[in-house]
Design a protein around this motif. Structure first.
Motif, PDB file in Angstrom:
ATOM      1  N   ILE A  20      40.535  60.327  37.670  1.00  0.00           N
ATOM      2  CA  ILE A  20      41.007  60.450  39.106  1.00  0.00           C
ATOM      3  C   ILE A  20      40.027  61.273  39.889  1.00  0.00           C
ATOM      4  CG2 ILE A  20      42.785  61.544  39.991  1.00  0.00           C
ATOM      5  CD1 ILE A  20      44.830  60.674  37.954  1.00  0.00           C
ATOM      6  N   CYS A  38      40.217  52.595  33.936  1.00  0.00           N
ATOM      7  CA  CYS A  38      41.827  53.028  33.994  1.00  0.00           C
ATOM      8  C   CYS A  38      42.618  52.128  33.387  1.00  0.00           C
ATOM      9  CB  CYS A  38      41.912  53.373  35.413  1.00  0.00           C
ATOM     10  SG  CYS A  38      40.951  54.630  36.135  1.00  0.00           S
ATOM     11  N   MET A  45      47.304  55.736  31.415  1.00  0.00           N
ATOM     12  CA  MET A  45      46.836  56.143  32.883  1.00  0.00           C
ATOM     13  C   MET A  45      48.154  55.983  33.773  1.00  0.00           C
ATOM     14  SD  MET A  45      43.984  56.607  33.839  1.00  0.00           S
ATOM     15  CE  MET A  45      43.610  57.228  35.466  1.00  0.00           C
ATOM     16  N   SER A  48      49.475  59.374  34.662  1.00  0.00           N
ATOM     17  CA  SER A  48      48.382  60.125  35.527  1.00  0.00           C
ATOM     18  C   SER A  48      48.683  59.558  36.975  1.00  0.00           C
ATOM     19  CB  SER A  48      47.159  59.997  34.969  1.00  0.00           C
ATOM     20  OG  SER A  48      46.741  60.838  33.755  1.00  0.00           O
ATOM     21  N   LEU A  49      48.775  58.317  37.157  1.00  0.00           N
ATOM     22  CA  LEU A  49      48.990  57.817  38.352  1.00  0.00           C
ATOM     23  C   LEU A  49      50.271  58.095  39.165  1.00  0.00           C
ATOM     24  CD1 LEU A  49      47.069  54.525  37.965  1.00  0.00           C
ATOM     25  CD2 LEU A  49      46.127  56.402  38.922  1.00  0.00           C
ATOM     26  N   LEU A  69      42.430  57.502  46.993  1.00  0.00           N
ATOM     27  CA  LEU A  69      42.936  57.311  45.374  1.00  0.00           C
ATOM     28  C   LEU A  69      44.167  56.757  45.374  1.00  0.00           C
ATOM     29  CD1 LEU A  69      42.838  58.372  42.542  1.00  0.00           C
ATOM     30  CD2 LEU A  69      44.112  60.413  43.145  1.00  0.00           C
ATOM     31  N   ARG A  70      44.932  56.739  46.227  1.00  0.00           N
ATOM     32  CA  ARG A  70      46.376  55.916  46.298  1.00  0.00           C
ATOM     33  C   ARG A  70      45.792  54.333  46.480  1.00  0.00           C
ATOM     34  NH1 ARG A  70      49.848  56.948  50.499  1.00  0.00           N
ATOM     35  NH2 ARG A  70      51.438  56.230  49.221  1.00  0.00           N
ATOM     36  N   ALA A  73      44.805  53.440  42.969  1.00  0.00           N
ATOM     37  CA  ALA A  73      45.946  53.471  41.930  1.00  0.00           C
ATOM     38  C   ALA A  73      46.871  52.090  42.310  1.00  0.00           C
ATOM     39  CB  ALA A  73      47.003  54.459  42.439  1.00  0.00           C
TER      40      ALA A  73
END
Length: 314
Positions: A20, A38, A45, A48-49, A69-70, A73
């Motif tokens: 991440i 990932c 994962m 974590s997301l 990051l979003r 994801a």
């Protein structure tokens, strides 16, 4: 411009938290190998997301990479098959709607069918609730409706017919948003059924801003074809985002916009036709990234952040 180089052995040794951090650090220049690693982690994962499904303004202000990051994801979840990944993907869609994140919505516009094609029918049913919620922005609802129809097409049989009937009811609902109705009517043209012909012909005769994309000849052509064509239109590979040429294209775009935002910059014909000059395939550029920062005060004077006020109206 070269991509960051991260050896596969190093990625394999990373914890989910470290993966991440890599994605947040490299923003829109993350190598595809990171995304694949990932995906390989599976359920581990997902845990974590999950916290990133809901936007966090404070984290985004502290670290611009949080927004990217979003986006990563969603890309990861689109590659993961199964209900767990699908449910978390739905949670990300809810987060985009709740926070009116039009930037993130635009990045995935047209790609939801591809992101959801490996998900079970139960996930498609959850998405229908997003489409019927009139508090959500019509454009996002229309995009998800396309994905719901495409998912139902994969299931086939009774589920497809029931889903088409649901979409037709949305089109016929006079209390519904006009733009959403016309967009959904256009989606139904990909699945011509005789029971909808009269409804769709009525829509083609009505005055509307989307008339250029929906007219009598479009209806006639669909029914002459008579076969179903799921909506993809070239938007079947959102993960092309991680290709070297795509990253270079974005880099040129960011540099151009930064240059245009400088005081005293003089626009010329090249600026106006910038996207055409790039002549880049499979890029749909629906809304220009604002020169005002997403977290800056809105220039309208409302006191809100730009992204919470006039960003979606740009």
């Amino acid at each position: 411009m070269k991509l960051p180089e991260i050896e596969n052995e190093k990625l394999a040794a990373c914890t989910p938290a470290e993966l991440i951090d890599i994605m947040a650090t490299h923003e829109d220049r993350v190598p595809r190998t990171v995304i694949d690693e990932c995906v390989r982690r599976g359920e581990q994962m997902l845990d974590s997301l999950a916290p990133f499904a809901q936007p966090d303004d404070e984290k985004e202000e502290e670290n611009p990479g949080y927004w990217w990051l979003r986006l990563h994801a969603v890309m990861i979840l689109g590659l993961m098959p199964g209900e767990s990944a699908g449910r978390l993907l739905v949670a990300f869609v809810h987060g985009m709607n709740r926070e009116e994140d039009y930037d993130l919505q635009d990045w995935f516009s047209g790609y939801w069918s591809a992101l959801l094609r490996n998900k079970p029918a139960s996930v498609i049913t959850l998405l229908s609730d997003i489409c019927t919620n009139t508090k959500n922005y019509w454009y996002m609802r229309a995009n998800i409706t396309e994905a719901v129809l495409a998912g139902a097409y994969q299931q086939g049989g009774e589920m497809l017919e029931q889903t088409l009937d649901w979409a037709a009811q949305c089109v016929a609902d006079e209390e519904e948003d006009w733009d959403y109705r016309f967009s959904t009517a256009n989606s139904l043209l990909h699945y011509p059924r005789e029971r909808y012909r009269e409804l769709l012909m009525k829509f083609s005769a009505r005055e509307h801003g989307l008339a250029a994309y929906y007219a009598d000849e479009n209806v006639e052509e669909a029914y002459e074809r008579g076969t179903d064509i799921p909506i993809l239109d070239g938007f079947d590979n959102p993960w092309h985002f991680y290709a070297q040429d795509q990253i270079e294209w974005r880099e040129r775009r960011w540099q151009k916009e930064e240059q245009q935002s400088e005081p005293g910059y003089s626009h010329d014909i090249d600026d106006v036709s910038f996207n055409n000059l790039l002549d880049y395939p499979q890029v749909t550029y629906r809304r220009e990234t604002p020169k005002i920062g997403r977290n800056d005060p809105c220039p309208c004077g409302s006191g809100k952040k730009y992204k919470k006020c006039c960003l979606g109206k740009a």
